[in-house]
Design an enzyme around this catalytic site. Structure first.
Site, PDB file in Angstrom:
ATOM      1  N   HIS A   7     -10.480 -25.909  12.014  1.00  0.00           N
ATOM      2  CA  HIS A   7     -11.304 -27.095  12.275  1.00  0.00           C
ATOM      3  C   HIS A   7     -10.690 -28.316  11.596  1.00  0.00           C
ATOM      4  O   HIS A   7      -9.673 -28.208  10.926  1.00  0.00           O
ATOM      5  CB  HIS A   7     -12.748 -26.869  11.832  1.00  0.00           C
ATOM      6  CG  HIS A   7     -12.925 -26.732  10.337  1.00  0.00           C
ATOM      7  ND1 HIS A   7     -12.441 -25.660   9.635  1.00  0.00           N
ATOM      8  CD2 HIS A   7     -13.535 -27.536   9.433  1.00  0.00           C
ATOM      9  CE1 HIS A   7     -12.753 -25.794   8.356  1.00  0.00           C
ATOM     10  NE2 HIS A   7     -13.403 -26.933   8.203  1.00  0.00           N
ATOM     11  N   HIS A  19     -11.494 -30.537   9.130  1.00  0.00           N
ATOM     12  CA  HIS A  19     -11.690 -31.090   7.790  1.00  0.00           C
ATOM     13  C   HIS A  19     -10.345 -31.266   7.079  1.00  0.00           C
ATOM     14  O   HIS A  19      -9.423 -30.484   7.269  1.00  0.00           O
ATOM     15  CB  HIS A  19     -12.599 -30.170   6.963  1.00  0.00           C
ATOM     16  CG  HIS A  19     -14.060 -30.480   7.138  1.00  0.00           C
ATOM     17  ND1 HIS A  19     -15.034 -29.519   7.115  1.00  0.00           N
ATOM     18  CD2 HIS A  19     -14.704 -31.657   7.337  1.00  0.00           C
ATOM     19  CE1 HIS A  19     -16.209 -30.091   7.283  1.00  0.00           C
ATOM     20  NE2 HIS A  19     -16.036 -31.381   7.424  1.00  0.00           N
ATOM     21  N   HIS A  22     -20.689 -25.143  11.489  1.00  0.00           N
ATOM     22  CA  HIS A  22     -20.279 -25.707  10.200  1.00  0.00           C
ATOM     23  C   HIS A  22     -20.879 -27.112  10.154  1.00  0.00           C
ATOM     24  O   HIS A  22     -21.754 -27.425  10.962  1.00  0.00           O
ATOM     25  CB  HIS A  22     -18.733 -25.685  10.196  1.00  0.00           C
ATOM     26  CG  HIS A  22     -18.068 -26.107   8.928  1.00  0.00           C
ATOM     27  ND1 HIS A  22     -18.547 -25.816   7.683  1.00  0.00           N
ATOM     28  CD2 HIS A  22     -16.901 -26.799   8.718  1.00  0.00           C
ATOM     29  CE1 HIS A  22     -17.716 -26.313   6.768  1.00  0.00           C
ATOM     30  NE2 HIS A  22     -16.724 -26.919   7.369  1.00  0.00           N
ATOM     31  N   ASP A  71     -14.201 -22.131   7.920  1.00  0.00           N
ATOM     32  CA  ASP A  71     -15.405 -22.546   7.194  1.00  0.00           C
ATOM     33  C   ASP A  71     -16.593 -22.321   8.108  1.00  0.00           C
ATOM     34  O   ASP A  71     -16.539 -22.681   9.286  1.00  0.00           O
ATOM     35  CB  ASP A  71     -15.340 -24.050   6.865  1.00  0.00           C
ATOM     36  CG  ASP A  71     -14.393 -24.356   5.717  1.00  0.00           C
ATOM     37  OD1 ASP A  71     -13.834 -23.409   5.141  1.00  0.00           O
ATOM     38  OD2 ASP A  71     -14.214 -25.552   5.420  1.00  0.00           O
ATOM     39  N   ASP A 119     -15.027 -17.164   4.156  1.00  0.00           N
ATOM     40  CA  ASP A 119     -15.351 -18.360   3.363  1.00  0.00           C
ATOM     41  C   ASP A 119     -16.316 -18.043   2.221  1.00  0.00           C
ATOM     42  O   ASP A 119     -17.429 -17.588   2.458  1.00  0.00           O
ATOM     43  CB  ASP A 119     -15.982 -19.368   4.347  1.00  0.00           C
ATOM     44  CG  ASP A 119     -16.460 -20.661   3.696  1.00  0.00           C
ATOM     45  OD1 ASP A 119     -16.133 -20.908   2.521  1.00  0.00           O
ATOM     46  OD2 ASP A 119     -17.165 -21.429   4.394  1.00  0.00           O
ATOM     47  N   HIS A 124     -29.477 -33.834   2.546  1.00  0.00           N
ATOM     48  CA  HIS A 124     -28.162 -33.200   2.695  1.00  0.00           C
ATOM     49  C   HIS A 124     -28.341 -31.699   2.837  1.00  0.00           C
ATOM     50  O   HIS A 124     -29.210 -31.114   2.206  1.00  0.00           O
ATOM     51  CB  HIS A 124     -27.258 -33.499   1.501  1.00  0.00           C
ATOM     52  CG  HIS A 124     -25.954 -32.762   1.575  1.00  0.00           C
ATOM     53  ND1 HIS A 124     -25.049 -33.006   2.602  1.00  0.00           N
ATOM     54  CD2 HIS A 124     -25.420 -31.780   0.823  1.00  0.00           C
ATOM     55  CE1 HIS A 124     -24.025 -32.190   2.447  1.00  0.00           C
ATOM     56  NE2 HIS A 124     -24.215 -31.437   1.380  1.00  0.00           N
ATOM     57  N   SER A 156     -25.694 -28.169   3.176  1.00  0.00           N
ATOM     58  CA  SER A 156     -24.291 -27.752   3.090  1.00  0.00           C
ATOM     59  C   SER A 156     -23.789 -27.226   4.434  1.00  0.00           C
ATOM     60  O   SER A 156     -24.561 -26.788   5.283  1.00  0.00           O
ATOM     61  CB  SER A 156     -24.150 -26.669   2.019  1.00  0.00           C
ATOM     62  OG  SER A 156     -22.855 -26.107   2.071  1.00  0.00           O
ATOM     63  N   HIS A 191     -21.588 -24.723   4.442  1.00  0.00           N
ATOM     64  CA  HIS A 191     -21.060 -23.383   4.164  1.00  0.00           C
ATOM     65  C   HIS A 191     -22.192 -22.379   3.981  1.00  0.00           C
ATOM     66  O   HIS A 191     -23.214 -22.690   3.365  1.00  0.00           O
ATOM     67  CB  HIS A 191     -20.203 -23.418   2.895  1.00  0.00           C
ATOM     68  CG  HIS A 191     -19.015 -24.318   3.001  1.00  0.00           C
ATOM     69  ND1 HIS A 191     -17.808 -23.901   3.497  1.00  0.00           N
ATOM     70  CD2 HIS A 191     -18.878 -25.631   2.720  1.00  0.00           C
ATOM     71  CE1 HIS A 191     -16.960 -24.918   3.493  1.00  0.00           C
ATOM     72  NE2 HIS A 191     -17.587 -25.983   3.025  1.00  0.00           N
ATOM     73  N   HIS A 230     -11.330 -19.193   0.162  1.00  0.00           N
ATOM     74  CA  HIS A 230     -12.012 -20.477   0.000  1.00  0.00           C
ATOM     75  C   HIS A 230     -13.024 -20.440  -1.127  1.00  0.00           C
ATOM     76  O   HIS A 230     -14.219 -20.283  -0.898  1.00  0.00           O
ATOM     77  CB  HIS A 230     -12.735 -20.912   1.292  1.00  0.00           C
ATOM     78  CG  HIS A 230     -11.833 -21.094   2.457  1.00  0.00           C
ATOM     79  ND1 HIS A 230     -12.300 -21.466   3.694  1.00  0.00           N
ATOM     80  CD2 HIS A 230     -10.512 -20.948   2.586  1.00  0.00           C
ATOM     81  CE1 HIS A 230     -11.285 -21.541   4.523  1.00  0.00           C
ATOM     82  NE2 HIS A 230     -10.191 -21.230   3.874  1.00  0.00           N
TER      83      HIS A 230
END
Ligand SMILES: [Zn+2]
Ligand SMILES: [Zn+2]
Length: 561
Positions: A80, A82, A148, A170, A202, A371, A373, A375, A397
């Site tokens: 991906h 990121h 994700h 991820d 991950d 917010h 996450s 993950h 990771h």
């Protein structure tokens, strides 16, 4: 596929898996898989430098281990888009000839990076779709949809002569993704039934219990913000968090606010995302950042960069009234909608203080759920392990404590699974005898100084070549912590600068010019060591580049007295 092929035959050629980064640390994800005369790379990411590494903009994996595979690396495969997965691509692309397979969004984010480095990828960037299979030498590489914090993410199943290896990329398991692109649990289960040799997964949130939650989970928190904010709403988040941006755009439409994207990274990424259809902004909703002030503040939402307190990003500039287009005043609300990366806590706290001092309301995850996450937490990690039932499990990771916790989960989920707790540089070998750590290769970090395109070998402060070329400059500035006034003229300590008359002249003038530049900035910027150091670095670099054509490494020291 027959069970025999899935499990590997006794005389099958060995498959080596070598993590070159991303194990024992966050970021810099990169892994090599080799079999016979063919190798492929999975991801090539960066890590952001610790605040102590002034002058260093990026950290990438040491690529010298790739030399042993010269001529054999057939492709780079991306999970991906990121930065910690694609950021090092400009430095890796010259080390092999083959294609770069990846999700379209990731490739679209890679393109401008290559342009910046003057690299023309030709037809090497090859987009792939979910469940597509690509043959690379002895490998059949299959792309599986995962969820994700950004759209268009893949796990990768590599069917090798020794068996199937799954790299999770991820992920979290978001059962209500904003774009309807569901995690392909079915295919993971099928592969698990057929037999999986190894799962690499991950571990970022392995130390969090429960489920992470959907990207939609922040909706209520933001609805509260939108329905009560009397003035401007400013939200800082990562530019790559396209789902978050989409949710904000939708709320802006619902609450009749215009949207402005503020900060270079936010503008670039949203533009790419809009062009490819990953972000939908209704016609007429978006305004330019330069137009923000021509609207009433209660009619505008600004989505900006700077959630980590980065001195040059939008929000930290806005927070000290130093942004060209956006100002905040007492009725406004500033939302921090991102995880604070460890090491950035102080910088973020300072930005919050600046905002609060202007009378605006600061909202972070501590007050409202703004917010979530990207993950997976413990239960999601266990679910994937249960579906895949791998013979070998390799946590990736994460730092060691997350890897160890993930390893413990794997043993709980299936006692038949053997855990390989590898570190960067370990060569994991899978053959007829099973899997084990068989060898080691050299790994490490390379520090990249963005003012040059080159690499700085090993630790920057010890790099002789760099210092010999342009030298080292340590400005020591004493500031009164209360008033922000300079306590005496700045001092300049230099190393490795060739002494010639022109240089001597610049060096003798520099302290006075630097003092003048510092006196010209606001008191708030002068009393904020993070912002001040960045300003000093910029001033001196500009001075030396303009007058001498040199780019010394500048390591500012600010003493508060
Ligand atoms: Zn990611
Ligand atoms: Zn990552």
């Amino acid at each position: 596929m027959s069970l025999q092929a899935a499990e590997g035959t006794l005389d099958a050629p060995a498959v080596d898996i070598i993590p070159l980064g991303g194990i024992g640390e966050f970021g810099m994800n990169m892994l090599l898989i080799g079999c016979g005369g063919t190798a492929l790379l999975i991801d090539a990411g960066v890590m952001f430098p610790e605040p102590e590494l002034f002058g260093v903009d990026l950290v990438i994996p040491d690529l010298s281990a790739l030399d042993a595979y010269r001529g054999r690396i057939a492709a780079l495969v991306l999970t991906h888009g990121h930065e910690d997965h694609i950021g090092a691509i400009p430095h890796v692309l010259g080390r092999f000839d083959g294609p770069v397979y990846g999700p379209p969004f990731a490739l679209a984010l890679v393109e401008p990076k290559l342009q910046e480095h003057g690299i023309d990828p030709g037809d090497r960037l090859v987009p792939v779709a979910p469940r597509q299979v690509v043959e690379i030498g002895p490998f059949r590489v299959e792309f599986l949809r995962v969820t994700h914090s950004m759209p268009d993410c893949f796990a990768i199943a590599i069917h090798t002569p020794a068996g199937t290896i799954i790299h999770s990329g991820d992920f979290k398991i978001d059962q209500t993704p904003l774009d309807g692109q569901a995690f392909d649990l079915h295919r993971f289960a099928e592969l698990g039934t057929a037999g999986v040799l190894a799962l690499l997964s991950d571990s970022t949130n392995a130390d969090r219990r429960g489920f992470t939650g959907s990207e939609r989970d922040v909706l209520q928190g933001f609805e509260e913000v939108f329905s009560s904010a009397p003035g401007l709403i400013v939200v800082a988040t990562f530019a790559s968090s396209v789902y978050r941006v989409q949710l904000l755009v939708d709320l802006a439409e619902q609450f009749e606010r215009k949207v402005a994207f503020v900060g270079r990274g936010m503008q670039q990424t949203t533009q790419v995302a809009e062009r490819l259809g990953y972000l939908r902004v209704p016609a007429g909703l978006q305004i330019r950042d330069s137009d923000v002030r021509s609207y009433a503040s209660e009619d505008v939402l600004c989505v900006c960069t700077g959630s980590q307190g980065e001195p040059l990003a939008a929000l930290p500039r806005i927070a000290i009234d130093d942004h060209r287009h956006v100002r905040i005043s007492p009725d406004d609300v500033v939302v921090f909608s991102a995880r604070i990366i460890p090491g950035n806590e102080k910088a973020v706290a300072r930005v919050m203080n600046h905002v609060a001092r202007r009378g605006a309301e600061v909202v972070s995850d501590a007050q409202k759920r703004v917010h979530v996450s990207g993950h997976g937490s413990e239960e999601e990690l266990k679910l994937l392990l249960a579906l895949v039932k791998p013979r070998y499990f390799v946590p990736i990771h994460g730092e060691y404590r997350q890897l160890a916790r993930h390893a413990r989960m794997a043993r709980l989920v299936s006692p038949a699974t053997t855990v390989l707790l590898a570190e960067d540089g370990d060569v994991m070998r899978f053959d007829g005898q099973g899997g084990r750590i068989a060898d080691r290769v050299q790994t490490g970090r390379v520090l990249i100084d963005g003012t040059r395109t080159g690499e700085i070998a090993d630790e920057v402060l010890r790099d002789r070549k760099h210092l010999a070329a342009d030298g080292l400059l340590v400005p020591v500035v004493a500031i009164n912590g209360q008033t922000g006034a300079l306590e005496g003229e700045p001092e300049l300590i230099t190393r490795g600068l060739a002494i010639d008359p022109r240089q001597a002249e610049v060096l003798s003038e520099a302290p006075r010019l630097l003092a003048r530049a510092i006196e010209a900035i606001s008191r708030e910027e002068r009393t904020d060591p993070g912002l001040l150091k960045e300003r000093i670095r910029q001033e001196l670099q500009r001075m030396f580049r303009k007058r001498l054509g040199r780019r010394p490494l500048v390591l500012p020291v600010v003493m508060e007295v």
